[in-house]
Design an enzyme around this catalytic site. Structure first.
Site, PDB file in Angstrom:
ATOM      1  CB  CYS A  84      -0.969  -0.033   1.178  1.00  0.00           C
ATOM      2  SG  CYS A  84      -0.198  -0.183   2.787  1.00  0.00           S
ATOM      3  CG  ASN A  85       1.505   5.910   0.817  1.00  0.00           C
ATOM      4  OD1 ASN A  85       2.104   6.147  -0.214  1.00  0.00           O
ATOM      5  ND2 ASN A  85       1.639   6.642   1.897  1.00  0.00           N
TER       6      ASN A  85
END
Length: 138
Positions: A84-85
């Protein structure tokens, strides 16, 4: 008949960004679970993007079609690295994938932000510019 799988967060395998890079250079697929807007700004080469959550006015909302969308791109026996981030959304995505029968799912520690921080990006953009694309950045 076997009982349905019940994966827990502590069952998720985690690899650092350098190990992830090596895995992606072999037979692993990268599943980017950030939003399309985040992925469009910058992403890992050859990543498949299926958002785990959408950002709405009400806050984050789970993508109810996540598993269906993943199944159109990846098989249950594919070797998958999820990112994800910065490490928040991967957990739900990995748990859902493993509970749905995906056999080899790993989390990339630190997410795309960790990838950028490690200087592994090859998009021709300066690393500092890419760091600004990552959420929670100044």
């Amino acid at each position: 008949m076997d009982a349905p799988k019940s994966c827990r967060p502590e069952d998720i395998a985690t690899v650092n960004v350098h190990a992830a890079k090596d895995l992606l250079g072999s037979s692993h697929c990268y599943l980017d679970v950030r939003t399309p807007a985040e992925s469009c700004k910058s992403h890992i080469t050859n990543a498949s993007n299926v958002p785990y959550m959408f950002i709405t006015q009400e806050g984050r909302v789970k993508n109810l079609e996540f598993l269906t969308q993943v199944s159109s791109l990846l098989k249950k026996d594919d070797l998958i690295v999820v990112g994800c981030n910065s490490g928040g959304r991967f957990l739900g995505a990995c748990v859902d994938l493993l509970n749905a029968g995906y056999e080899d799912v790993s989390n990339m520690e630190g997410g795309y932000s960790g990838w950028v921080d490690s200087g592994l990006v090859g998009h021709g953009k300066p690393t500092e510019e890419l760091k600004n694309f990552c959420k929670f950045r100044p």
